[in-house]
Design a protein around this motif. Structure first.
Motif, PDB file in Angstrom:
ATOM      1  N   ALA A 169       7.562  -5.748   4.530  1.00  0.00           N
ATOM      2  CA  ALA A 169       7.118  -5.773   3.139  1.00  0.00           C
ATOM      3  C   ALA A 169       6.057  -6.860   2.962  1.00  0.00           C
ATOM      4  CB  ALA A 169       8.300  -6.040   2.204  1.00  0.00           C
ATOM      5  N   VAL A 170       4.869  -6.452   2.486  1.00  0.00           N
ATOM      6  CA  VAL A 170       3.760  -7.385   2.287  1.00  0.00           C
ATOM      7  C   VAL A 170       3.076  -7.076   0.961  1.00  0.00           C
ATOM      8  CG1 VAL A 170       3.352  -7.671   4.771  1.00  0.00           C
ATOM      9  CG2 VAL A 170       2.113  -5.891   3.501  1.00  0.00           C
ATOM     10  N   ARG A 171       2.314  -8.008   0.489  1.00  0.00           N
ATOM     11  CA  ARG A 171       1.541  -7.796  -0.741  1.00  0.00           C
ATOM     12  C   ARG A 171       0.266  -7.036  -0.413  1.00  0.00           C
ATOM     13  NH1 ARG A 171       1.160  -9.684  -5.948  1.00  0.00           N
ATOM     14  NH2 ARG A 171      -0.956  -9.844  -6.802  1.00  0.00           N
ATOM     15  N   ASP A 172      -0.178  -6.208  -1.358  1.00  0.00           N
ATOM     16  CA  ASP A 172      -1.445  -5.496  -1.202  1.00  0.00           C
ATOM     17  C   ASP A 172      -2.562  -6.499  -0.920  1.00  0.00           C
ATOM     18  OD1 ASP A 172      -3.235  -3.422  -1.189  1.00  0.00           O
ATOM     19  OD2 ASP A 172      -3.570  -3.479  -3.355  1.00  0.00           O
ATOM     20  N   GLY A 173      -3.369  -6.191   0.068  1.00  0.00           N
ATOM     21  CA  GLY A 173      -4.429  -7.112   0.476  1.00  0.00           C
ATOM     22  C   GLY A 173      -4.090  -7.896   1.715  1.00  0.00           C
ATOM     23  N   ASP A 174      -2.817  -7.894   2.114  1.00  0.00           N
ATOM     24  CA  ASP A 174      -2.412  -8.532   3.360  1.00  0.00           C
ATOM     25  C   ASP A 174      -3.079  -7.799   4.526  1.00  0.00           C
ATOM     26  OD1 ASP A 174      -0.463  -8.708   5.832  1.00  0.00           O
ATOM     27  OD2 ASP A 174       0.146 -10.341   4.503  1.00  0.00           O
ATOM     28  N   PRO A 175      -3.471  -8.512   5.595  1.00  0.00           N
ATOM     29  CA  PRO A 175      -4.119  -7.846   6.738  1.00  0.00           C
ATOM     30  C   PRO A 175      -3.299  -6.705   7.334  1.00  0.00           C
ATOM     31  CG  PRO A 175      -4.364 -10.227   6.912  1.00  0.00           C
ATOM     32  CD  PRO A 175      -3.445  -9.975   5.753  1.00  0.00           C
ATOM     33  N   LEU A 176      -1.967  -6.733   7.178  1.00  0.00           N
ATOM     34  CA  LEU A 176      -1.119  -5.684   7.743  1.00  0.00           C
ATOM     35  C   LEU A 176      -0.828  -4.561   6.749  1.00  0.00           C
ATOM     36  CD1 LEU A 176       1.489  -7.961   9.584  1.00  0.00           C
ATOM     37  CD2 LEU A 176      -0.380  -6.670  10.629  1.00  0.00           C
ATOM     38  N   ALA A 177      -1.277  -4.714   5.504  1.00  0.00           N
ATOM     39  CA  ALA A 177      -0.869  -3.780   4.446  1.00  0.00           C
ATOM     40  C   ALA A 177      -1.372  -2.369   4.668  1.00  0.00           C
ATOM     41  CB  ALA A 177      -1.332  -4.297   3.092  1.00  0.00           C
ATOM     42  N   GLY A 178      -2.519  -2.211   5.266  1.00  0.00           N
ATOM     43  CA  GLY A 178      -3.110  -0.887   5.396  1.00  0.00           C
ATOM     44  C   GLY A 178      -2.677  -0.114   6.620  1.00  0.00           C
ATOM     45  N   ARG A 179      -1.840  -0.688   7.443  1.00  0.00           N
ATOM     46  CA  ARG A 179      -1.448   0.003   8.673  1.00  0.00           C
ATOM     47  C   ARG A 179      -0.436   1.112   8.395  1.00  0.00           C
ATOM     48  NH1 ARG A 179      -0.699  -4.189  13.693  1.00  0.00           N
ATOM     49  NH2 ARG A 179      -2.637  -5.362  13.428  1.00  0.00           N
ATOM     50  N   PRO A 180      -0.531   2.240   9.115  1.00  0.00           N
ATOM     51  CA  PRO A 180       0.479   3.296   8.952  1.00  0.00           C
ATOM     52  C   PRO A 180       1.834   2.877   9.496  1.00  0.00           C
ATOM     53  CG  PRO A 180      -1.049   3.841  10.725  1.00  0.00           C
ATOM     54  CD  PRO A 180      -1.609   2.629  10.033  1.00  0.00           C
ATOM     55  N   CYS A 181       1.839   1.983  10.477  1.00  0.00           N
ATOM     56  CA  CYS A 181       3.072   1.403  11.005  1.00  0.00           C
ATOM     57  C   CYS A 181       2.702   0.160  11.789  1.00  0.00           C
ATOM     58  CB  CYS A 181       3.834   2.401  11.893  1.00  0.00           C
ATOM     59  SG  CYS A 181       2.975   2.836  13.412  1.00  0.00           S
ATOM     60  N   ALA A 182       3.684  -0.605  12.165  1.00  0.00           N
ATOM     61  CA  ALA A 182       3.448  -1.825  12.943  1.00  0.00           C
ATOM     62  C   ALA A 182       4.464  -1.875  14.071  1.00  0.00           C
ATOM     63  CB  ALA A 182       3.563  -3.063  12.063  1.00  0.00           C
ATOM     64  N   GLU A 183       4.096  -2.520  15.144  1.00  0.00           N
ATOM     65  CA  GLU A 183       5.005  -2.718  16.265  1.00  0.00           C
ATOM     66  C   GLU A 183       5.748  -4.035  16.078  1.00  0.00           C
ATOM     67  OE1 GLU A 183       5.660  -0.438  18.458  1.00  0.00           O
ATOM     68  OE2 GLU A 183       4.161   0.868  17.521  1.00  0.00           O
ATOM     69  N   ALA A 184       6.884  -4.110  16.722  1.00  0.00           N
ATOM     70  CA  ALA A 184       7.660  -5.337  16.615  1.00  0.00           C
ATOM     71  C   ALA A 184       6.862  -6.534  17.107  1.00  0.00           C
ATOM     72  CB  ALA A 184       8.957  -5.193  17.402  1.00  0.00           C
ATOM     73  N   ALA A 185       6.018  -6.298  18.110  1.00  0.00           N
ATOM     74  CA  ALA A 185       5.215  -7.405  18.650  1.00  0.00           C
ATOM     75  C   ALA A 185       4.287  -7.997  17.595  1.00  0.00           C
ATOM     76  CB  ALA A 185       4.403  -6.918  19.848  1.00  0.00           C
ATOM     77  N   ASP A 186       3.927  -7.201  16.572  1.00  0.00           N
ATOM     78  CA  ASP A 186       3.054  -7.704  15.517  1.00  0.00           C
ATOM     79  C   ASP A 186       3.735  -8.777  14.677  1.00  0.00           C
ATOM     80  OD1 ASP A 186       1.006  -5.935  16.233  1.00  0.00           O
ATOM     81  OD2 ASP A 186       1.851  -4.334  15.004  1.00  0.00           O
ATOM     82  N   LEU A 187       5.060  -8.855  14.794  1.00  0.00           N
ATOM     83  CA  LEU A 187       5.789  -9.872  14.038  1.00  0.00           C
ATOM     84  C   LEU A 187       5.753 -11.237  14.707  1.00  0.00           C
ATOM     85  CD1 LEU A 187       9.018  -7.838  13.134  1.00  0.00           C
ATOM     86  CD2 LEU A 187       6.935  -8.095  11.780  1.00  0.00           C
ATOM     87  N   THR A 188       5.423 -11.273  15.985  1.00  0.00           N
ATOM     88  CA  THR A 188       5.439 -12.535  16.729  1.00  0.00           C
ATOM     89  C   THR A 188       4.524 -13.559  16.070  1.00  0.00           C
ATOM     90  OG1 THR A 188       5.932 -11.408  18.805  1.00  0.00           O
ATOM     91  CG2 THR A 188       4.982 -13.616  18.959  1.00  0.00           C
ATOM     92  N   GLY A 189       5.098 -14.702  15.778  1.00  0.00           N
ATOM     93  CA  GLY A 189       4.325 -15.782  15.186  1.00  0.00           C
ATOM     94  C   GLY A 189       4.238 -15.739  13.677  1.00  0.00           C
ATOM     95  N   LEU A 190       4.703 -14.647  13.050  1.00  0.00           N
ATOM     96  CA  LEU A 190       4.653 -14.573  11.592  1.00  0.00           C
ATOM     97  C   LEU A 190       5.713 -15.479  10.975  1.00  0.00           C
ATOM     98  CD1 LEU A 190       4.186 -10.775  10.790  1.00  0.00           C
ATOM     99  CD2 LEU A 190       2.431 -12.550  10.967  1.00  0.00           C
ATOM    100  N   ARG A 191       5.427 -15.928   9.748  1.00  0.00           N
ATOM    101  CA  ARG A 191       6.414 -16.648   8.960  1.00  0.00           C
ATOM    102  C   ARG A 191       6.957 -15.679   7.927  1.00  0.00           C
ATOM    103  NH1 ARG A 191       8.018 -21.170  11.202  1.00  0.00           N
ATOM    104  NH2 ARG A 191       8.538 -22.017   9.147  1.00  0.00           N
ATOM    105  N   LEU A 192       8.275 -15.440   7.962  1.00  0.00           N
ATOM    106  CA  LEU A 192       8.890 -14.417   7.135  1.00  0.00           C
ATOM    107  C   LEU A 192       9.836 -15.014   6.105  1.00  0.00           C
ATOM    108  CD1 LEU A 192       9.816 -11.796   9.895  1.00  0.00           C
ATOM    109  CD2 LEU A 192       7.784 -11.833   8.437  1.00  0.00           C
TER     110      LEU A 192
END
Length: 310
Positions: A169-192
């Protein structure tokens, strides 16, 4: 030895405090202590140890607690069934739930159940976690508890109803917001935004990420899934949460965007009961109706994101 002695003793073991049980029962701490002492006199063994911050059961106390809790639960169920036989199509169904369960998983079933069984009341007791639901189910006249499925619990049967895929879950405008899906690896290093650390869903998420070698950090925490979604919508962080029913496909999500995470193992939610075969007919009817509505909603794509591959 009376049934009241055993009920109070089980409550003391679970609360770890004589004074807390006294407050719950509306009596004095001395009265609670007398119940325990009477059991100790009749059994000839010490059942609790007093500690600076309360009491804990001894080894003998744990044996008696387990047997007493199981017997009391069975007796309560039998009494409920006898009442139903006398009352016929009336009575009540008592359910322990989390803070947002009824809205997300039971709304349609509650309406349908009331139409089919107008004389049966539904009573909901809100608990803060699945473990609290287990405790409430084991120690009261509750019929059902809606939980996130976890490790086996003695004296409790768990039954999965629906699997929930995870979403970011991200806010509109987030770099990941427009993706049709994301891989678990995309979470690495994120602050949640962190789910409650003592919750079954948080433990499940941590285990699912560990399986894939994914590690991330946390900026803030939320008490439940809805709060995590709200904080993400406000732009206070990103959250990994289950794809909850009720946010319909194509609906207005405001500034919130949900990105499927199909590589993460889904989260199973469903019912917990003391004994399925001992459920009253009305409780079984409600449990079955909730399961039917949840599965129908999942198969019709009522969640706000695709489920992705399993």
């Amino acid at each position: 030895m009376t049934l009241d002695d055993l009920r109070v003793f089980v409550a003391v073991c679970r609360a770890g405090s004589l004074s807390a049980v006294a407050r719950d029962l509306g009596c004095t701490q001395s009265a609670v202590s007398q119940h325990v002492k009477r059991l100790e006199r009749e059994t000839g063994v010490r059942l609790v140890e007093r500690r600076p911050r309360g009491v804990v059961p001894t080894q003998a106390g744990r044996v008696l607690e387990a047997a007493a809790a199981e017997g009391i639960a069975g007796l309560d169920l039998a009494i409920r069934r006898l009442r139903d036989l006398v009352d016929g199509e009336s009575g009540s169904v008592r359910v322990a739930t989390g803070a947002t369960t009824v809205r997300h998983f039971m709304a349609d079933a509650v309406v349908a159940f009331r139409e089919r069984h107008p004389r049966i009341s539904l009573e909901f007791r809100t608990e803060s976690s699945s473990s609290a639901c287990f405790d409430a189910l084991a120690g009261s006249e509750l019929d059902l508890a809606w939980i996130t499925l976890g490790p086996p619990v003695r004296g409790i049967e768990q039954r999965a109803v629906v699997d929930l895929p995870w979403v970011l879950a991200v806010r509109d405008g987030d770099p990941l917001a427009g993706r049709p899906c994301a891989e678990a690896a995309d979470l690495t290093g994120l602050r949640l935004i962190r789910l409650p650390p003592n919750s079954t869903s948080a433990a499940h998420l941590d285990a699912a990420c560990e399986e894939l070698g994914v590690r991330f950090g946390y900026d803030t925490g939320a008490a439940d899934w809805d709060t995590a979604l709200l904080l993400a919508e406000l732009g206070l962080g990103r959250a990994v949460v289950p794809a909850l029913p009720g946010l319909r496909a194509g609906g207005d999500l405001g500034a919130l965007r949900l990105v499927p995470l199909p590589s993460l193992r889904p989260l199973s939610v469903g019912w917990a009961v003391r004994q399925w075969d001992a459920l009253t007919p009305s409780a079984r009817a409600f449990a079955d109706l909730v399961a039917e509505c949840c599965r129908r909603g999942a198969s019709s794509g009522r969640t706000d994101v695709p489920t992705g591959p399993r």
